[in-house]
Design a protein around this motif. Structure first.
Motif, PDB file in Angstrom:
ATOM      1  N   ALA A 268       0.876  -1.054  -0.088  1.00 40.31           N
ATOM      2  CA  ALA A 268       0.065   0.201  -0.091  1.00 40.31           C
ATOM      3  C   ALA A 268       0.807   1.102  -0.122  1.00 40.31           C
ATOM      4  O   ALA A 268       0.474   2.313  -0.734  1.00 40.31           O
ATOM      5  N   GLY A 269       2.117   1.170   0.705  1.00 40.39           N
ATOM      6  CA  GLY A 269       2.819   2.230   0.830  1.00 40.39           C
ATOM      7  C   GLY A 269       3.345   2.601  -0.509  1.00 40.39           C
ATOM      8  O   GLY A 269       3.712   3.812  -0.944  1.00 40.39           O
ATOM      9  N   GLU A 270       3.567   1.730  -1.389  1.00 37.94           N
ATOM     10  CA  GLU A 270       4.169   2.172  -2.731  1.00 37.94           C
ATOM     11  C   GLU A 270       3.160   2.200  -3.622  1.00 37.94           C
ATOM     12  O   GLU A 270       3.419   2.882  -4.521  1.00 37.94           O
ATOM     13  N   SER A 273       3.153   6.291  -3.983  1.00 33.93           N
ATOM     14  CA  SER A 273       4.157   6.665  -4.573  1.00 33.93           C
ATOM     15  C   SER A 273       3.908   7.914  -5.368  1.00 33.93           C
ATOM     16  O   SER A 273       4.781   8.997  -5.470  1.00 33.93           O
ATOM     17  N   PHE A 274       2.845   7.990  -6.323  1.00 39.24           N
ATOM     18  CA  PHE A 274       2.549   9.159  -7.063  1.00 39.24           C
ATOM     19  C   PHE A 274       2.334  10.279  -6.220  1.00 39.24           C
ATOM     20  O   PHE A 274       3.100  11.581  -6.620  1.00 39.24           O
ATOM     21  N   ILE A 401      11.214  -0.001   2.946  1.00 40.35           N
ATOM     22  CA  ILE A 401      11.206  -0.376   1.317  1.00 40.35           C
ATOM     23  C   ILE A 401      11.048   0.858   0.602  1.00 40.35           C
ATOM     24  O   ILE A 401      12.094   1.131  -0.213  1.00 40.35           O
ATOM     25  N   ASN A 402      10.349   2.042   1.075  1.00 38.72           N
ATOM     26  CA  ASN A 402      10.399   3.147   0.369  1.00 38.72           C
ATOM     27  C   ASN A 402      11.646   3.829   0.253  1.00 38.72           C
ATOM     28  O   ASN A 402      11.847   5.018  -0.594  1.00 38.72           O
ATOM     29  N   TRP A 423       5.174   1.394 -14.745  1.00 37.68           N
ATOM     30  CA  TRP A 423       5.281  -0.069 -14.640  1.00 37.68           C
ATOM     31  C   TRP A 423       5.302  -0.651 -13.464  1.00 37.68           C
ATOM     32  O   TRP A 423       4.553  -1.650 -13.248  1.00 37.68           O
ATOM     33  N   ALA A 424       6.013  -0.025 -12.656  1.00 33.32           N
ATOM     34  CA  ALA A 424       6.165  -0.367 -11.174  1.00 33.32           C
ATOM     35  C   ALA A 424       4.730  -0.247 -10.535  1.00 33.32           C
ATOM     36  O   ALA A 424       4.391  -1.061  -9.663  1.00 33.32           O
ATOM     37  N   MET A 425       4.237   0.739 -10.949  1.00 30.44           N
ATOM     38  CA  MET A 425       2.992   1.247 -10.210  1.00 30.44           C
ATOM     39  C   MET A 425       1.844   0.040 -10.725  1.00 30.44           C
ATOM     40  O   MET A 425       1.004  -0.349  -9.769  1.00 30.44           O
TER      41      MET A 425
END
Length: 476
Positions: A268-270, A273-274, A401-402, A423-425
Motif C-alpha cells: 500500500a505504501g508503494e 508513490s505518485f 522499502i520506500n 510499470w512499477a505502479m
C-alpha cells in the motif's frame, strides 16, 4: 438506506450514556492526536523550507547532502516504530506522547544553532526516533478505545489532519520565515526552527494533563466511574503478556497477522508513490513545452492532498457503515493504480491526462486510515502487545522499502514521464489487489475459528450485557 446512513453519521451508539462517552473521547483524543500529527508534520517538513530560503548558503551545503540528511531521518524514523509502540505498553500514553513531543521540539529548536550539515544530520536522526511515536502510536490508541463501527471515521479524521498539514504547512512556514527574518540578527530560516519547536510545547502540556491513556488505566478527570467501566466493557478483554520476552517474540512471528499486515502496508505504501514523491510537481517542473510559474508549481499540486482528504474521509466513513469492509479500499487502490499508470503510459504527451491521473492517484491516501483500522479490527481479540507490534511493524516495513523504492523508480531524473515508475505502479497495484483477497481469506478463516471457540466481538454483545458489565465493574 439513506436515512440509515444519516443516522449512522450522527452516531451508532444506542445508549445516551455511551454517546456522551464517545463524544468526550472524540474531543480529548482526536484534538490532541490531530494537533500532534499536524505539528509532527510541521517540524519534519521545515528542513526543505529552510534549505531553499538561505540555509543552503549559510551552512555551505554541497552535492546531495540534503538527500543524505533525509535518508538519515528515514532510518531513524524506521528504527523508532516498534520501540515507541512497545513503550506505550510500559509508559502511560499521556506521559509518553508529550515527552516525545518535547524531545522532538527540542531537537527542532537546536537545529537553529547548527553550523554544518553534519550537525543537522545528527539532530534529525534523533528527531525522527521521537517523531516515529505519533502515527503508529495513535492508531494503537484509537484501536484501544473505539469499536469496529467507530474506528474508521476516527482513523480517517486523524490521517486527514496530516494531509491538511501537507496542504497548508508550507504557507505557515513561509510566513514565519519572511516575518522573522533578521530579528535579533538571526536569519529567517533559523527562526523557523525556533518557532516550530515552541508552538509544539503547549500541545504537549495539554496532552499531559488531559489525554485519557487507555481504558484500563485511564485516570481522566472528565470520565466518571461509570464511563470508565463502560469504556472497558465496549472492547473485548484480551490476555496480557510482556512484549520483552522470547515467548512473546515466538508468538508474534508464529501468527499470520504480522506477515500479512506488514506486506499489506508495504504494498500500500508503494501505491501512494505518485503522491508521496510529488510526481505532479516534478512533472510540471520538467514539462517539455510549458513553463509553469513558481505560484503554479506551489498551488496546482495542493489538489492532490485535497483529493486525499476527501477520499480518506469517504472511505473511512463508508467502511465503518459497511461494518468494517476495509478490504474494499484495497480493490479501489488496485483499480486506481492500474488505470492511472496505463493512461499516463498511453498518452505521454497529454498534459490534461497527466494532471487528471495524478489528482485521481491522490485518492489512494485512503488506505492509511482504512488499513490501520483493518489491522485494529482483526487484532481486536489479540493481546495489546501483539497489536502494538504489528501496527508499528507495518509502518516500519513500508519506510524501509520506500527508502530505496522512490530512488529506483521515481527519482527526479526520470521526470517528466516516469516510465519505469508507471510499470512499477501497475505491478504493485495488481499485487495489492491479490494480497487484499488473500488477507480477506485469512481473516474469514480466523473469524470462523473464533465462532467455534465461542469468542464474540463486544459490539455484537447486547447493551444489556454491557450494562451488566458496567454494574459489575462499578460495584463497591
Amino acid at each position: 438506506m439513506a436515512s440509515n446512513f444519516v443516522q449512522y453519521l450522527r452516531g451508532s451508539q444506542t445508549s445516551p450514556a455511551e454517546r456522551k462517552l464517545v463524544q468526550k473521547l472524540d474531543f480529548f483524543i482526536l484534538t490532541f492526536c490531530c494537533l500532534m500529527y499536524f505539528l509532527n508534520y510541521l517540524d519534519r517538513s521545515n528542513l526543505t523550507n529552510a534549505y531553499v530560503t538561505g540555509m543552503q548558503q549559510d551552512l555551505g551545503f554541497k552535492g546531495n547532502q540534503l538527500n543524505q540528511i533525509n535518508t538519515v531521518f528515514t532510518v531513524g524514523y524506521t528504527i523508532g516504530q516498534i520501540p515507541c509502540n512497545i513503550a506505550l505498553y510500559y509508559i502511560k500514553p499521556r506521559v509518553f506522547f508529550p515527552s516525545c513531543m518535547v524531545a522532538w521540539a527540542a531537537c527542532t529548536m537546536v537545529t537553529a544553532a547548527a553550523q554544518h550539515p553534519r550537525d543537522i544530520m545528527a539532530i534529525r536522526f534523533f528527531q525522527a526516533i521521537f517523531e516515529s511515536s505519533t502515527f503508529v502510536g495513535t492508531h494503537y490508541i484509537l484501536g484501544s478505545w473505539y469499536t469496529g463501527s467507530e474506528l474508521g471515521k476516527r482513523s480517517g479524521i486523524f490521517t486527514a489532519s496530516g494531509l491538511a498539514g501537507t496542504m497548508i504547512g508550507g504557507f505557515i512556514q513561509t510566513g514565519i520565515n519572511s516575518s522573522m527574518d533578521g530579528r535579533h540578527g538571526l536569519p529567517g530560516w533559523r527562526w523557523l526552527f525556533i518557532v516550530d519547536g515552541i508552538i509544539t510545547l503547549p500541545v504537549a502540556i495539554y496532552g499531559f494533563f488531559l489525554f485519557p491513556d487507555t481504558p484500563r488505566n485511564t485516570q481522566a478527570p472528565y470520565l466518571s466511574a461509570e464511563e470508565k467501566a463502560m469504556a472497558i466493557a465496549r472492547v473485548p478483554e484480551v490476555s496480557e503478556r510482556t512484549p520483552i520476552s522470547m515467548g512473546f517474540l515466538k508468538h508474534c512471528f508464529s501468527t499470520w497477522y504480522w506477515y500479512f499486515f506488514v506486506i499489506l502496508w508495504i504494498l500500500a505504501g508503494e501505491t501512494e508513490s505518485f503522491s508521496t514523491n510529488s510526481l505532479l510537481a516534478l512533472y510540471m517542473n520538467a514539462h517539455p513545452t510549458t513553463k509553469y510559474t513558481r505560484a503554479q508549481k506551489n498551488n496546482y499540486p495542493s489538489g492532490v492532498p485535497a483529493v486525499g482528504i476527501v477520499s480518506t474521509l469517504f472511505w473511512a466513513t463508508m467502511t465503518d457503515y459497511l461494518q468494517g469492509k476495509r478490504y474494499l479500499v484495497g480493490y479501489w487502490i488496485g483499480i486506481t493504480g492500474v488505470i492511472t499508470s496505463a493512461l499516463i503510459l498511453a498518452y505521454p504527451h497529454s498534459t490534461s491526462i497527466h494532471f487528471g491521473m495524478y489528482y485521481w492517484a491522490g485518492s489512494v491516501y485512503a488506505c492509511q486510515a482504512t488499513f490501520f483500522a483493518w489491522a485494529n479490527d482483526v487484532l481486536r481479540y489479540e493481546e495489546d502487545a501483539l497489536r502494538a507490534v504489528v501496527i508499528a511493524s507495518m509502518n516500519m516495513g513500508s519506510n524501509a522499502i520506500n527508502a530505496w523504492w522512490s530512488i529506483v523508480f521515481y527519482g527526479a531524473n526520470f521526470a517528466p514521464y516516469f516510465t519505469r515508475g508507471m510499470w512499477a505502479m501497475i505491478a504493485v497495484s495488481i499485487a495489492m489487489a491479490i494480497w487484499t483477497a488473500l488477507l480477506v481469506w485469512m481473516h474469514v478463516r480466523t473469524e470462523k475459528r473464533r465462532e467455534v471457540e465461542g469468542v464474540y466481538d463486544a459490539e455484537h454483545v447486547s447493551h444489556t450485557h454491557v450494562d451488566k458489565k458496567v454494574d459489575e465493574v462499578t460495584a463497591p
